[in-house]
Enzyme design. Sequence first.
Site: not given
Ligand code: COA
Length: 268
Positions: A122, A142
């Site tokens: 966004e 989301e």
């Molecule tokens: N908010 C808070 N923390 C987040 C985050 C978010 N939007 N996206 C990633 N992180 C954090 C994870 O919790 C993790 O933290 P930790 O090491 O303390 O557990 C760290 O960032 C690394 O993320 P991780 O999920 O382990 O990496 P990955 O390579 O396996 O996956 C994504 C990457 C982007 C696919 C996955 O992190 C994800 O789906 N994130 C959320 C995306 C999302 O829904 N965004 C919209 C939010 S409204």
Amino acid sequence: MNIPSDYKNLQEIRVFREPPVAWIILNRPEKLNAISLRMLDELSNVLKELLVDKDVRVVLIKGNPEGRSFSAGIDISTFINIRPLDALHISKRLQDVVNMLEKFPKPVIAVIDGYALGGGLELALGCDLRIASNRAELGLPEIKLGIIPGGGGTQRLPRIVGEAKAKELMMFGERLKSEDALKIGLINCVVEPEKLDEEAIKIAQKLAEAPPIAIMMIKNVIGFSHRALLEEGLAFEAASFATLFATKDAVEGISAFLSKRKPNFTGE
Ligand code: COA
């Protein structure tokens, strides 16, 4: 990686001035550059400063590379145990920053390597151009959290890629690879990750050589086209077109063309 900043007292972003360009770096690499409320405050304050920085003509935004992302969206921990009123507040604060980017009088370019998800995408949708590496992944996931985008995604994405694609992206919440994002017009170009910054600077420098007032007017007039009837938009376009004839840059551009030389636009 400890990225230095030309502006002090910043924790969650970094600013690097390299006139005529300034970089803003989203800097929460351990959380994939997820957006916190503090990050939004810092972005808003820095944008106000860059607005009046006469040496900066183009702003580039990227994520700290150690975060493997432009940004993975709003920090999901912000959502724990919040009430609808708190959520409204978060949504408004993100929307305000995206609005600032959209209305910023200088070009703003999102430079996307890795994930640009949710609020991260966004933010990028508020930028004028989006350029991405070939390993970027973009999306509005989301729905997978049981919610919807709250940072302007439901309004801007359909305007950029059309309603059907926007609904698909928001209803399934799947990520698009950059090649596919390019095909639907979500991003402007795709480059190799190691060439991304270089390409961003090249594009920014080209924009920095353009007449700044005319560039600002393009942003204003196109922005207005979403809010106006065609006749109103056309009237605004004609008025903006006419106003530019009061600028030194128009005199310079036209006389440079006629005398077959490169124009030097000063923004006056
Ligand atoms: N908010 C808070 N923390 C987040 C985050 C978010 N939007 N996206 C990633 N992180 C954090 C994870 O919790 C993790 O933290 P930790 O090491 O303390 O557990 C760290 O960032 C690394 O993320 P991780 O999920 O382990 O990496 P990955 O390579 O396996 O996956 C994504 C990457 C982007 C696919 C996955 O992190 C994800 O789906 N994130 C959320 C995306 C999302 O829904 N965004 C919209 C939010 S409204």
